[in-house]
Design a protein around this motif. Structure first.
Motif, short mmCIF file in Angstrom:
data_model
loop_
_atom_site.label_atom_id
_atom_site.label_comp_id
_atom_site.label_asym_id
_atom_site.label_seq_id
_atom_site.Cartn_x
_atom_site.Cartn_y
_atom_site.Cartn_z
N LYS A 7 0.83 -1.20 0.00
CA LYS A 7 0.00 0.00 0.00
C LYS A 7 0.87 1.26 0.00
O LYS A 7 0.63 2.18 -0.78
CB LYS A 7 -0.94 0.00 1.20
CG LYS A 7 -1.90 1.16 1.21
CD LYS A 7 -2.91 1.05 2.33
CE LYS A 7 -3.88 2.21 2.28
NZ LYS A 7 -4.91 2.11 3.29
N ARG A 31 -7.16 2.50 -1.43
CA ARG A 31 -8.09 1.94 -0.45
C ARG A 31 -7.68 0.55 0.00
O ARG A 31 -7.95 0.16 1.11
CB ARG A 31 -9.50 1.89 -1.02
CG ARG A 31 -10.11 3.24 -1.24
CD ARG A 31 -10.43 3.89 0.07
NE ARG A 31 -11.08 5.18 -0.16
CZ ARG A 31 -11.10 6.14 0.72
NH1 ARG A 31 -10.52 5.98 1.89
NH2 ARG A 31 -11.69 7.27 0.45
N GLU A 32 -7.06 -0.21 -0.91
CA GLU A 32 -6.64 -1.56 -0.57
C GLU A 32 -5.42 -1.92 -1.40
O GLU A 32 -5.32 -1.53 -2.57
CB GLU A 32 -7.77 -2.55 -0.88
CG GLU A 32 -7.44 -3.98 -0.55
CD GLU A 32 -8.58 -4.93 -0.87
OE1 GLU A 32 -8.29 -6.13 -0.99
OE2 GLU A 32 -9.73 -4.49 -1.00
N ALA A 33 -4.52 -2.64 -0.80
CA ALA A 33 -3.35 -3.19 -1.50
C ALA A 33 -2.95 -4.45 -0.76
O ALA A 33 -2.26 -4.39 0.24
CB ALA A 33 -2.22 -2.18 -1.54
N ASN A 34 -3.42 -5.58 -1.25
CA ASN A 34 -3.22 -6.85 -0.58
C ASN A 34 -2.12 -7.64 -1.28
O ASN A 34 -2.34 -8.15 -2.38
CB ASN A 34 -4.52 -7.64 -0.56
CG ASN A 34 -4.44 -8.89 0.28
OD1 ASN A 34 -3.41 -9.54 0.35
ND2 ASN A 34 -5.56 -9.24 0.89
N GLN A 39 -4.50 -7.83 -5.12
CA GLN A 39 -5.55 -6.86 -5.44
C GLN A 39 -5.20 -5.48 -4.91
O GLN A 39 -4.77 -5.32 -3.76
CB GLN A 39 -6.89 -7.29 -4.86
CG GLN A 39 -8.00 -6.32 -5.24
CD GLN A 39 -9.36 -6.75 -4.74
OE1 GLN A 39 -9.48 -7.35 -3.69
NE2 GLN A 39 -10.37 -6.45 -5.51
N VAL A 40 -5.41 -4.48 -5.77
CA VAL A 40 -5.21 -3.08 -5.42
C VAL A 40 -6.47 -2.32 -5.81
O VAL A 40 -6.99 -2.51 -6.91
CB VAL A 40 -3.98 -2.48 -6.13
CG1 VAL A 40 -3.89 -0.98 -5.91
CG2 VAL A 40 -2.71 -3.15 -5.64
N VAL A 41 -6.95 -1.47 -4.90
CA VAL A 41 -8.11 -0.63 -5.17
C VAL A 41 -7.68 0.82 -4.94
O VAL A 41 -7.23 1.17 -3.85
CB VAL A 41 -9.30 -0.97 -4.26
CG1 VAL A 41 -10.48 -0.03 -4.54
CG2 VAL A 41 -9.71 -2.43 -4.44
#
Length: 108
Positions: A7, A31-34, A39-41
């Motif tokens: 992130k 918002r997200e970085a897994n 997955q990245v949002v």
């Protein structure tokens, strides 16, 4: 080398690679970085809401994130004008609920 979170690395990349967003009054937030799922949002806001080229900006960010970070396998870019965000967002700052791009905004 320090172990910086995905992130943080994506946020730093956005600041360095996409200054034009801020120069035009837009905002971006990761918002997200897994790192486990890849997955990245990323959410665009500010003047990106209702901007005629925000979808092109989103496509460019998506493409570049895939290129820059090998662990990223799924990128979602949320732009208010496309209906990708929650209904509590006002459309273009004019008031009312956010409308999907295929719906009529029904403004006067």
């Amino acid at each position: 080398m320090s172990e910086e979170s995905l992130k943080s690395r994506v946020e730093n990349w956005m600041v360095k690679q996409m200054p034009i967003i801020q120069m035009h009054g837009g905002t971006s937030v990761v918002r997200e970085a897994n790192p486990e799922t890849g997955q990245v949002v990323v959410e665009l806001g500010g003047t990106c809401s209702g901007c005629g080229i925000s979808n092109i900006t989103a496509q460019n960010i998506q493409r570049d994130l895939y290129y820059e970070f090998e662990e990223i396998t799924d990128v979602q870019i949320k732009v208010p004008s496309t209906g990708d965000m929650g209904a509590d967002t006002v459309e273009g700052g004019r008031g009312g609920d956010l409308r999907f791009s295929t719906d009529s905004a029904e403004h006067f």
